[in-house]
Write an enzyme that holds these catalytic residues in place. Structure first.
Site, PDB file in Angstrom:
ATOM      1  CB  CYS A  74      -0.931   0.001   1.205  1.00  0.00           C
ATOM      2  SG  CYS A  74      -1.909  -1.493   1.318  1.00  0.00           S
ATOM      3  CG  HIS A  89      -3.121   3.124   2.749  1.00  0.00           C
ATOM      4  ND1 HIS A  89      -3.727   2.819   1.550  1.00  0.00           N
ATOM      5  CD2 HIS A  89      -3.057   1.961   3.456  1.00  0.00           C
ATOM      6  CE1 HIS A  89      -4.022   1.531   1.534  1.00  0.00           C
ATOM      7  NE2 HIS A  89      -3.626   0.993   2.670  1.00  0.00           N
ATOM      8  CG  ASN A 104      -6.515  -1.132   1.923  1.00  0.00           C
ATOM      9  OD1 ASN A 104      -5.891  -0.725   0.953  1.00  0.00           O
ATOM     10  ND2 ASN A 104      -5.929  -1.661   2.980  1.00  0.00           N
TER      11      ASN A 104
HETATM   12  N1  ACO Z   1     -17.769  -8.715  11.461  1.00  0.00           N
HETATM   13  C1  ACO Z   1     -18.081  -8.979  12.739  1.00  0.00           C
HETATM   14  N2  ACO Z   1     -17.158  -9.339  13.655  1.00  0.00           N
HETATM   15  C2  ACO Z   1     -15.891  -9.438  13.231  1.00  0.00           C
HETATM   16  C3  ACO Z   1     -15.497  -9.176  11.909  1.00  0.00           C
HETATM   17  C4  ACO Z   1     -16.491  -8.820  11.004  1.00  0.00           C
HETATM   18  N3  ACO Z   1     -16.234  -8.534   9.707  1.00  0.00           N
HETATM   19  N4  ACO Z   1     -14.164  -9.353  11.813  1.00  0.00           N
HETATM   20  C5  ACO Z   1     -13.719  -9.705  13.021  1.00  0.00           C
HETATM   21  N5  ACO Z   1     -14.760  -9.766  13.879  1.00  0.00           N
HETATM   22  C6  ACO Z   1     -14.748 -10.114  15.329  1.00  0.00           C
HETATM   23  C7  ACO Z   1     -13.519 -10.860  15.726  1.00  0.00           C
HETATM   24  O1  ACO Z   1     -13.671 -12.227  15.500  1.00  0.00           O
HETATM   25  C8  ACO Z   1     -13.427 -10.517  17.201  1.00  0.00           C
HETATM   26  O2  ACO Z   1     -14.331 -11.325  17.890  1.00  0.00           O
HETATM   27  P1  ACO Z   1     -13.970 -11.887  19.367  1.00  0.00           P
HETATM   28  O3  ACO Z   1     -13.826 -10.659  20.223  1.00  0.00           O
HETATM   29  O4  ACO Z   1     -15.162 -12.717  19.699  1.00  0.00           O
HETATM   30  O5  ACO Z   1     -12.699 -12.639  19.208  1.00  0.00           O
HETATM   31  C9  ACO Z   1     -13.956  -9.087  17.283  1.00  0.00           C
HETATM   32  O6  ACO Z   1     -14.715  -8.879  16.076  1.00  0.00           O
HETATM   33  C10 ACO Z   1     -12.871  -8.025  17.370  1.00  0.00           C
HETATM   34  O7  ACO Z   1     -11.908  -8.295  16.374  1.00  0.00           O
HETATM   35  P2  ACO Z   1     -10.642  -7.378  16.158  1.00  0.00           P
HETATM   36  O8  ACO Z   1      -9.815  -7.952  15.054  1.00  0.00           O
HETATM   37  O9  ACO Z   1      -9.981  -7.120  17.490  1.00  0.00           O
HETATM   38  O10 ACO Z   1     -11.349  -6.031  15.677  1.00  0.00           O
HETATM   39  P3  ACO Z   1     -10.700  -4.629  15.392  1.00  0.00           P
HETATM   40  O11 ACO Z   1     -11.358  -3.587  16.162  1.00  0.00           O
HETATM   41  O12 ACO Z   1      -9.195  -4.721  15.449  1.00  0.00           O
HETATM   42  O13 ACO Z   1     -11.102  -4.367  13.862  1.00  0.00           O
HETATM   43  C11 ACO Z   1     -10.104  -4.544  11.694  1.00  0.00           C
HETATM   44  C12 ACO Z   1     -10.750  -5.292  12.871  1.00  0.00           C
HETATM   45  C13 ACO Z   1     -11.133  -3.618  11.076  1.00  0.00           C
HETATM   46  C14 ACO Z   1      -9.647  -5.594  10.693  1.00  0.00           C
HETATM   47  C15 ACO Z   1      -8.898  -3.717  12.218  1.00  0.00           C
HETATM   48  O14 ACO Z   1      -8.080  -4.517  13.032  1.00  0.00           O
HETATM   49  C16 ACO Z   1      -8.056  -3.143  11.114  1.00  0.00           C
HETATM   50  O15 ACO Z   1      -8.493  -2.308  10.351  1.00  0.00           O
HETATM   51  N6  ACO Z   1      -6.763  -3.536  11.035  1.00  0.00           N
HETATM   52  C17 ACO Z   1      -5.854  -3.012  10.040  1.00  0.00           C
HETATM   53  C18 ACO Z   1      -6.122  -3.703   8.748  1.00  0.00           C
HETATM   54  C19 ACO Z   1      -5.437  -3.021   7.587  1.00  0.00           C
HETATM   55  O16 ACO Z   1      -5.420  -1.832   7.497  1.00  0.00           O
HETATM   56  N7  ACO Z   1      -4.920  -3.859   6.707  1.00  0.00           N
HETATM   57  C20 ACO Z   1      -4.414  -3.394   5.481  1.00  0.00           C
HETATM   58  C21 ACO Z   1      -2.955  -3.136   5.549  1.00  0.00           C
HETATM   59  S1  ACO Z   1      -2.408  -2.398   4.120  1.00  0.00           S
HETATM   60  C22 ACO Z   1      -1.964  -3.526   2.923  1.00  0.00           C
HETATM   61  O17 ACO Z   1      -0.791  -3.671   2.647  1.00  0.00           O
HETATM   62  C23 ACO Z   1      -3.011  -4.289   2.164  1.00  0.00           C
END
Ligand code: ACO
Length: 318
Positions: A116, A240, A270
């Protein structure tokens, strides 16, 4: 970061273009096949919908054509094509070779894969090539992440979209300048987000979130320091477009209000290396960029890479 990095006077972005697939996939659509909801995705990421479809080369050609048109240039005017992508059409050859041919460019072409962060890496590299003698460079970020997304995995499928954004970077005496930049890589974190050859994207979401905030803030700080300016002098931030909460938290660390950031991730999600040029084009088309504005482009990605650039915008010709 070191203070030996120098900016470059006499550059401008003279044209830009965006290509997006027609197919819109909303959070509601995803919630029909995944255990998720519109509310959860919106609250955790700020994403409402994404575009899916096309090929990396096809989207790049469409965006590149629009950028050439808006700069008023012909294909033979371009001295180099740099295509930032982490989702190439093929393993070999580089996708840029197809794009170069289809745009009828008569110059060299290469791919840059810094995930990214790739577009900002390419923009900084392009500035170096201008310094080395090129006059005009076409820089494109194009991605089809949907091909590498596991559509059964709710933790990643909600985040990504397809698209392309392109700019023409030119030598110029209109006052435009690359004031400062920073390119970083923390290879020890590469297992947090990866896609093996023939596989799908794997991501440790919350760990990536934490590292991304730090990487964006540190890279932004380094570029601002290299530019020799204060954070208050930044007029606009093009971050980004991964997650609005990552943007909000990293800008807080940078001392820049969220209102200065461009956010189109709600509509396009993204799009990796395409996200910054798509957001930049959106800001330009909406008159958000004024003469002498100082713009911070800042991103992070798999690797983990991060990259930022502080650009002073020159004259604006209507
Ligand atoms: N819908 C509902 N629940 C979900 C979902 C979903 N789509 N995805 C995960 N959950 C659940 C999990 O299982 C977890 O449940 P649990 O508490 O029972 O274990 C709970 O929601 C919390 O999960 P987290 O992963 O802690 O949630 P978080 O607040 O961190 O949000 C997210 C998740 C949106 C993925 C966030 O971590 C994020 O944006 N991370 C960065 C991702 C990113 O930017 N990646 C791209 C990098 S750039 C590249 O090179 C492509």
């Amino acid at each position: 970061m070191t203070d030996r990095l120098k900016g470059m006077a006499g550059i401008r972005i003279s044209g830009w273009g965006v290509a997006l697939p027609e197919k819109v996939v909303t959070n509601e659509d995803l919630s029909k096949t995944l255990d998720t909801s519109n509310e959860w995705i919106l609250e955790r990421s700020g994403i409402a919908e994404r575009r899916i479809g096309g090929t990396t080369s096809g989207l790049a050609v469409e965006a590149g054509k629009l950028a050439l048109e808006s700069a008023g240039l012909e294909p033979h005017d371009i001295d180099l094509l740099i295509l930032a992508t982490t989702t190439p059409d093929d393993q070999v050859p580089a996708t840029s070779s197809k794009v170069q041919h289809e745009l009828a460019l008569t110059c060299g072409a290469m791919d840059v894969n810094a995930a990214c962060s790739g577009f900002v890496y390419s923009l900084v590299a392009g500035s170096g090539f201008l310094h080395a003698g090129c006059n005009r460079i076409l820089v494109i970020g194009s991605e089809t992440l949907s091909r590498f997304t596991d559509w059964q995995d709710r933790s990643t499928a909600i985040l990504f979209g397809d698209g392309a954004g392109a700019v023409v970077l030119e030598s110029s005496s209109d006052g435009g300048e690359l004031l400062g930049w920073d390119l970083s890589s923390s290879g020890e974190l590469r297992d947090l987000l990866y896609c093996s050859i023939g596989g799908k994207i794997h991501m440790a979401g919350s760990e990536v979130f934490r590292k991304a905030v730090i990487a964006m803030a540190n890279s932004g700080k380094a570029s601002i320091a290299n530019a020799g300016i204060a954070p208050e002098e930044i007029s606009l931030v093009i971050p980004h477009q991964a997650n609005i909460r990552i943007i909000e938290t990293s800008l807080k660390r940078l001392g820049i209000p969220l209102e200065k950031a461009v956010w189109v991730g709600d509509k396009y999600a993204n799009t990796s290396a395409a996200s910054i040029p798509i957001a930049l084009a959106h800001a330009l088309d909406n008159g958000q960029v004024k003469e002498n504005d100082v713009i911070l482009l800042v991103g992070f990605g798999a690797g983990m890479t991060s990259a930022s650039a502080v650009i002073k915008w020159g004259e604006i010709n209507d």
